[in-house]
Design an enzyme around this catalytic site. Structure first.
Site: not given
Lengths: 252, 294
Positions: B41, B250, B253, B275, B281
């Protein structure tokens, strides 16, 4: 006498040819209000900055509860600054975040020491706004929409929220009109009595010093020329400069 | 007169070092990467080079990718979740030409995934590396303009300021309004900007098995999250972090747990939620088609 919270000895600092501090010694006991008075350029603010660790002196020691402030690491000093100490700037704009709401300003110190509960932070902010007589409905307003006196009171709330032991105040009433000054002084006095706060206050206003302070230090050209109990110093000034200072106050 | 037929451009360019950057530059970047992995980080400065594409198009990500790529790697590039948008296609083609590596659109087949604005829906594995393109690596950027001061705040882990920002959101709007680039604490020490991925993707960073590398080209910073590192989104106890997604399924899908894009389909208010991860997807659609056929 109890051991002082803050004890400084032999402070010396020069800005080039100008002596800003000459052999200054000062101590502040728990619950004591000490005023530093003197003309402008006498080293009052410099002394405050040195004592609060913001500036290093050329020589001398500053001890906080026996600990050397100047030898501390920056992390430790910052922790001290946001927990056991507070600093009230002369200009509230230096001490406040103007782009952050009043509540956020008060809550910042709480969050900096690890408060992570929004409801509690907000409740604490509201109670402090009430203590400094700012209306609760202003909690989400930006400080830049506040009057000068309100900004100064907000800065005091923000500083006191973490219950510091010692607060440095650099002319907190400077630039405010007389009636606002009076209310602010009253507020500082009642808060410091209520919380058992030690206050080190820099002022050029003798009347403010008389109202607030237990003890008084008179500075001139970087030297402490006289110090003692407020009433003693102001009623029976010994040093010629103090005599001049006291006699130059207009009796209202 | 004879007509010379210009032969088609070779699939790999001659005259460039493998993966465009010279070896000395790669070594410099790898050293920064090692440092970054050692301090999760923490932002490590590096000497970002001019790349043959403009800042903001992924110069940081490309340099990191170029430094870690080997001839046997398979590269996938995502732009806003999609594999077939300009940025994704041009970066993929760039590496095909300068490194000759295989590219793929399937998350499962890739060994290196360079991404802009999304983490794939499919869970990444230990043998994969994900490289993020970062426009602004400094999470405190909007709050503290001085670089020196933000460095100091990071050094002292003094992050009250970021919480003040979240406090302000709740006070004004009733909830934390940051929906992307949502600040995280890495390994309980460093505050980090996760690059502009949606807050929805933040939980995926937590204890991810894959190595996560972040490159900011214009800002010349590299940072990293080693595998299985704790990554926590900042929040308040009584206002916990919540990943935001559109409350729809979605349209292609039928997925109800992936991040969705809103697509305007006509000028009469028609809209579609699909998606954002096109590969995921398409796989789901193929699976359901197979099931229907059986």
């Amino acid at each position: 006498m109890t051991t002082p919270l803050l004890k400084a000895t032999g402070l010396n600092l020069r800005f080039g040819a100008i002596p800003a501090l000459v052999d200054v010694a000062i101590d502040v006991a728990a619950g004591e209000v000490v005023a530093i008075v003197g003309e402008s350029g006498s080293g009052k603010t410099t002394l405050l900055r040195v004592l609060s660790g913001m500036m290093a002196p050329d020589a001398g020691d500053v001890l906080w509860l026996g600990q050397d402030v100047l030898a501390m690491g920056e992390a430790a000093r910052r922790r001290l600054m946001r927990t056991e100490w507070g600093y009230v700037h002369q200009n509230p704009r230096d001490g406040l975040r103007l782009g952050v709401s009043a509540g956020g300003n008060v809550g910042e110190r709480l969050m900096a020491v690890g408060a992570r509960h929004y409801g509690n932070i907000r409740a604490e902010a509201l109670s402090w706004l009430a203590k400094v007589e700012i209306d609760a409905s202003r909690i989400d307003d930006l400080p830049r929409t506040f009057s000068g006196g309100m900004q100064q009171r907000l800065q005091i709330a923000r500083t006191l929220v973490t219950h510091p032991k010692l607060v440095f105040m650099d002319e907190p009433t400077g630039g405010l009109d007389v009636s606002v000054q009076a209310r602010l002084l009253d507020l500082i006095r009642s808060l410091s009595r209520e919380l058992g706060l030690s206050v080190l206050i820099v002022t050029h206003d003798i009347a403010a010093a008389r109202l607030l302070a237990d003890r008084i230090l008179v500075m001139r050209r970087g030297q402490v020329v006289e110090q003692g109990l407020t009433d003693r110093v102001l009623d029976d000034p010994q040093h010629p400069y103090t005599q001049l200072l006291v006699s130059s106050v207009l009796a209202a | 007169m004879t007509i010379t037929v210009v032969p088609p451009a070779p699939s790999t360019l001659e005259g460039y070092n493998f993966a465009y950057l010279d070896e000395a530059t790669k070594r410099m970047i790898r050293r920064a990467l090692l440092k970054a992995v050692a301090i999760p980080g923490h932002q490590i400065p590096f000497g970002a080079r001019e790349m043959p594409l403009p800042y903001g198009w992924g110069t940081g990500g490309i340099q990191v990718t170029a430094s870690i790529l080997g001839p046997t790697d398979t590269l996938k590039v995502i732009d806003q979740g999609a594999d077939d948008t300009t940025n994704a296609i041009s970066i993929r083609r760039f590496f095909t030409r300068v490194a000759g590596v295989a590219t793929t659109e399937h998350t499962a087949e890739a060994t290196v995934v360079q991404t802009r604005h999304r983490i794939p829906e499919r869970t990444l594995r230990e043998d994969q590396i994900i490289v993020y393109q970062v426009p602004q690596p400094e999470p405190l950027f909007r709050l503290e303009p001085r670089r020196m001061e933000t460095k100091r705040l990071h050094a002292l882990a003094d992050y009250g300021l970021m919480h003040v920002r979240l406090y302000e959101d709740i006070a004004r709007l009733g909830h934390i309004a940051k929906a992307y680039d949502y600040p995280v604490m890495v390994n309980r020490r460093y505050l980090m900007s996760p690059s502009p991925i949606p807050a929805f993707d933040n939980p995926k960073m937590h204890r991810m098995p894959a190595l996560q590398l972040f490159g900011a080209g214009r800002e010349k910073r590299i940072y990293a999250i080693p595998p299985y590192t704790e990554v926590r989104s900042l929040d308040f106890e009584d206002h916990p972090f919540r990943p935001i997604r559109a409350p729809h399924a979605c349209a292609l899908c039928g997925s109800r747990d992936t991040y969705l894009d809103e697509v305007i389909t006509d000028d009469a208010g028609g809209r579609l939620f699909v998606c954002s991860d096109t590969d995921f997807c398409a796989e789901r659609q193929a699976d359901s088609a197979k099931e229907a056929a059986e």
